[in-house]
Design a protein around this motif. Structure first.
Motif, PDB file in Angstrom:
ATOM      1  N   UNK A 346       0.856  -1.193   0.000  1.00  0.00           N
ATOM      2  CA  UNK A 346       0.000   0.000   0.000  1.00  0.00           C
ATOM      3  C   UNK A 346       0.890   1.242   0.000  1.00  0.00           C
ATOM      4  N   UNK A 347       1.692   1.362  -1.036  1.00  0.00           N
ATOM      5  CA  UNK A 347       2.727   2.408  -1.071  1.00  0.00           C
ATOM      6  C   UNK A 347       2.381   3.562  -1.997  1.00  0.00           C
ATOM      7  N   UNK A 348       1.130   3.679  -2.384  1.00  0.00           N
ATOM      8  CA  UNK A 348       0.720   4.795  -3.232  1.00  0.00           C
ATOM      9  C   UNK A 348       0.259   4.343  -4.599  1.00  0.00           C
ATOM     10  N   UNK A 349      -0.087   5.302  -5.429  1.00  0.00           N
ATOM     11  CA  UNK A 349      -0.609   5.035  -6.768  1.00  0.00           C
ATOM     12  C   UNK A 349       0.297   5.646  -7.816  1.00  0.00           C
ATOM     13  N   UNK A 350       0.271   5.063  -8.999  1.00  0.00           N
ATOM     14  CA  UNK A 350       1.006   5.624 -10.126  1.00  0.00           C
ATOM     15  C   UNK A 350       0.157   6.743 -10.729  1.00  0.00           C
ATOM     16  N   UNK A 351       0.620   7.967 -10.596  1.00  0.00           N
ATOM     17  CA  UNK A 351      -0.164   9.102 -11.056  1.00  0.00           C
ATOM     18  C   UNK A 351      -0.123   9.234 -12.573  1.00  0.00           C
ATOM     19  N   UNK A 352      -1.246   9.652 -13.139  1.00  0.00           N
ATOM     20  CA  UNK A 352      -1.343   9.857 -14.590  1.00  0.00           C
ATOM     21  C   UNK A 352      -2.574  10.706 -14.876  1.00  0.00           C
ATOM     22  N   UNK A 353      -2.409  11.690 -15.713  1.00  0.00           N
ATOM     23  CA  UNK A 353      -3.531  12.519 -16.148  1.00  0.00           C
ATOM     24  C   UNK A 353      -3.915  12.120 -17.562  1.00  0.00           C
ATOM     25  N   UNK A 354      -5.194  11.912 -17.788  1.00  0.00           N
ATOM     26  CA  UNK A 354      -5.632  11.628 -19.152  1.00  0.00           C
ATOM     27  C   UNK A 354      -5.909  10.180 -19.455  1.00  0.00           C
ATOM     28  N   UNK A 355      -5.786   9.298 -18.459  1.00  0.00           N
ATOM     29  CA  UNK A 355      -6.178   7.911 -18.658  1.00  0.00           C
ATOM     30  C   UNK A 355      -5.503   7.208 -19.818  1.00  0.00           C
ATOM     31  N   UNK A 356      -4.223   7.495 -20.054  1.00  0.00           N
ATOM     32  CA  UNK A 356      -3.437   6.856 -21.126  1.00  0.00           C
ATOM     33  C   UNK A 356      -3.925   7.204 -22.528  1.00  0.00           C
ATOM     34  N   UNK A 357      -4.749   8.221 -22.643  1.00  0.00           N
ATOM     35  CA  UNK A 357      -5.220   8.637 -23.964  1.00  0.00           C
ATOM     36  C   UNK A 357      -4.085   9.332 -24.703  1.00  0.00           C
TER      37      UNK A 357
END
Length: 493
Positions: A346-357
Motif C-alpha cells: 500500500x505504497x501509493x498510486x502511479x499518477x497519470x492525467x488523461x487515462x493513457x489517452x
C-alpha cells in the motif's frame, strides 16, 4: 463508417470517465447549457471510477462524504466516512435521478484524441465492448479520468521482494474472494489505504502488521456526524447542505491552522494519538512524523478503528527500512524481522492525467507534462480541452466542482461571442516559474512530477489551494486572461 452512425457520434461536449468528475461535469452542462449535446464515454463496464475499481477489504472514502458528495445532490447518509459500495450506490442513484445515465456509454474506452484545427473539433478513436473502433467527434473535450493509472499499479522498490514466496497483493488490483483468514499479513505503507486496510484485514487475519518507513499523522473522527442535532430539527433538504458547508469550513480551518501553527498542531494531533494507543506500543518512533502536519495528507480513522485493532491485539506497527526478504520473512535494517504469509504493498498510486489517452493537436503528439495548467483546468497550447483535478487538502469533488463551473462559464462565453475554440497561452514575456500541481512531500507524488502538468506562480497559472477562493475565481474572475479565442468555419459553441 456509415454517415448516419458518424452523425450519431458527434457531440458538442464529450466527457471521458463516469466517476465523480464526469458525473458532476455532466450535471452542470445539462443544467446550465441545455442546448449543448454531450455524452460520457466510460471505458469500464460500470460507473463509479475509483469506487467501482477498488475492491480491497474496507475500501472507503479518505475524506468526509458530506463534501465528497455533490453540492446539487447532497450525501444524506448518517456516516461521514463510508465504504466504496455505498459510494457507488450513491453515484448510481444520482445519475438515474438526474437522467445522466441516458448519456453514458459504458465499455467505450478512448484510445486517442486528435484536435483538427480545420474542423475545429476533436476526433476520438474509441474501443468498444465488441472490440471494434468507432470515431467520435466533439467540439469540446473534458477529461474526467482521475489522477492515477487504472491499468498499472505503482511498483515499489522493495529490497528482496522477489525472494518472498507468499502472496503479494496491491490494493488497486485486489484478488476478489482471496482468503486471508488466519494468515499473517504485513501491509507496507503508512497512508490512507494502509490505515484503512489494517483494521479490516485484522477482523479475519491471524495478525496484521503495518510496516512503515516513516510515520504519518492520523486523526480519529466521529463517524456519526449525520445524526447530530441539526438533522433532527431541520429538514434533510437543508440540514445536509448545512453539514456539507460545516465540513468544508472545518477542513479548511484545520489545514490553515496546521500550516500556520505546525508545532501546536503536531502537539494536538500526537496527544490524541497517545490517548488511543495501547501501553505496549510507544509513540516514538511509530507516531513521530519528521515533517510538519499537512506536508503530506492527514489520514483519518473513523471512530478510531485503526487504534481499536491495536488495543485488541489483532494488529501492530513497525517502523524502519527493509534490508531484504526471505521466503517468509521481512528483515529490517535495524535487525528486527517480521514473519509473513501475505504482503500488501500500500505504497501509493502511479499518477497519470488523461487515462493513457494519446492526445495530439493536428497529429502532433502532446506531452501533458510539458504544459502549464490554466486555473488547474485547461492546458497550455491545447484547444478546447479541460481536465479535472482535486485538492490535496480537501475532497476531490470540490476540485471537480470548481472546474465544472469554470468550464460551463467558459462555454457560455464562447457561445455568446460566436467562438469555436479557446487556447490558453503563456504570455511571451512572462517569467512564470514552474511549480508542482500537488504540493505534497510524498514519494509517489515526487515520482510522478515528470508526468504531470505544471502550475505557475502568477496570474491564472497559479495552482489551487483554497476551494472558496477558487470557486469565486471560477465564477467571477477574468474568463479571458491569457486565453486566445478564435472563430472557425464550423458551427460555434
Amino acid at each position: 463508417m456509415d454517415a448516419s452512425l458518424e452523425d450519431i457520434n458527434q457531440y458538442d461536449v464529450i466527457i471521458v470517465g463516469a466517476g465523480i468528475s464526469g458525473i458532476n461535469t455532466a450535471y452542470h452542462i445539462q443544467s446550465k447549457l441545455p442546448s449543448l449535446s454531450y455524452t460520457i464515454l466510460e471505458g469500464r463496464s460500470n460507473i463509479g471510477g475509483t469506487w467501482d475499481l477498488f475492491r480491497y477489504p474496507g475500501i472507503r472514502s479518505d475524506t468526509d462524504l458530506f463534501t465528497f458528495g455533490f453540492e446539487w445532490n447532497p450525501w444524506t447518509d448518517n456516516r461521514a466516512i463510508a465504504d466504496g459500495e455505498s459510494i457507488t450506490l450513491y453515484l448510481r442513484s444520482t445519475v438515474e435521478k438526474e437522467g445522466i445515465n441516458k448519456h453514458i456509454r459504458l465499455q467505450h474506452r478512448v484510445i486517442s484524441a486528435n484536435w483538427v484545427t480545420e474542423n475545429q473539433s476533436w476526433k476520438l478513436a474509441v474501443q468498444t465492448s465488441d472490440g471494434l473502433k468507432e470515431n467520435f467527434t466533439a467540439r469540446f473535450l473534458v477529461l474526467g479520468t482521475g489522477y492515477y493509472d487504472y491499468e498499472e499499479e505503482l511498483r515499489p522498490d522493495i529490497p528482496g521482494l522477489q525472494n518472498f514466496k507468499g502472496k503479494v497483493l496491491h490494493p488497486q488490483f485486489w484478488t476478489q474472494g482471496f482468503n486471508y483468514a488466519n494468515k499473517r499479513i504485513v501491509v507496507i505503507g503508512s497512508g490512507a489505504t494502509a490505515i484503512t486496510l489494517l483494521p479490516n484485514l485484522a477482523e479475519q487475519a491471524a495478525h496484521v502488521t503495518m510496516l512503515q518507513r516513516s510515520p504519518t499523522y492520523i486523526m480519529s473522527i466521529d463517524n456519526s456526524a449525520g445524526t447530530s442535532l441539526i438533522h433532527r430539527i431541520i429538514p434533510k433538504s437543508w440540514s445536509f447542505k448545512l453539514t456539507r458547508w460545516m465540513f468544508m469550513w472545518m477542513t479548511a480551518l484545520i489545514f490553515t491552522l496546521c500550516r500556520a501553527f505546525p508545532n501546536k498542531a503536531r502537539s494536538i494531533l500526537q496527544g490524541k494519538v497517545a490517548e488511543q494507543l495501547p501501553k505496549h506500543i510507544p509513540m516514538d518512533p511509530h507516531f513521530q512524523p519528521t515533517y510538519r502536519p499537512w506536508d503530506q495528507r492527514l489520514c483519518f480513522t473513523p471512530n478510531g478503528d485503526f487504534f481499536v485493532a491495536m488495543r485488541e491485539g489483532r494488529a501492530s506497527i513497525e517502523t524502519g527500512k527493509i534490508e531484504t526478504m526471505t521466503d517468509d520473512t521481512i528483515v529490517l535494517e535495524s535487525g528486527r524481522s517480521i514473519t509473513a504469509d501475505i504482503i500488501v504493498t500500500a505504497t501509493g498510486l502511479k499518477l497519470a492525467i488523461g487515462g493513457r489517452i494519446l492526445i495530439s493537436v493536428d497529429d502532433k503528439p502532446i506531452n501533458l507534462a510539458d504544459r502549464f495548467a490554466w486555473r488547474t483546468a485547461l492546458l497550455q497550447d491545447v484547444p478546447n480541452l479541460a481536465f479535472m483535478m482535486g485538492y490535496v487538502n480537501a475532497s476531490w469533488t470540490l476540485g471537480a466542482e470548481t472546474t465544472g463551473q469554470l468550464v460551463c462559464r467558459l462555454l457560455k462565453y464562447m457561445q455568446s461571442k460566436g467562438y469555436s475554440s479557446v487556447v490558453p497561452r503563456v504570455p511571451i514575456k512572462s517569467r512564470i516559474q514552474p511549480l508542482l500541481m500537488w504540493n505534497l512531500d510524498a514519494t509517489y507524488v515526487k515520482q510522478a512530477a515528470s508526468h504531470m502538468p505544471r502550475v505557475g506562480d502568477v496570474g491564472p497559472w497559479r495552482g489551487r489551494t483554497n476551494y472558496f477562493l477558487d470557486l469565486c475565481r471560477a465564477r467571477y474572475a477574468s474568463i479571458t486572461a491569457d486565453l486566445e479565442f478564435s472563430k472557425g468555419q464550423k458551427k460555434t459553441l
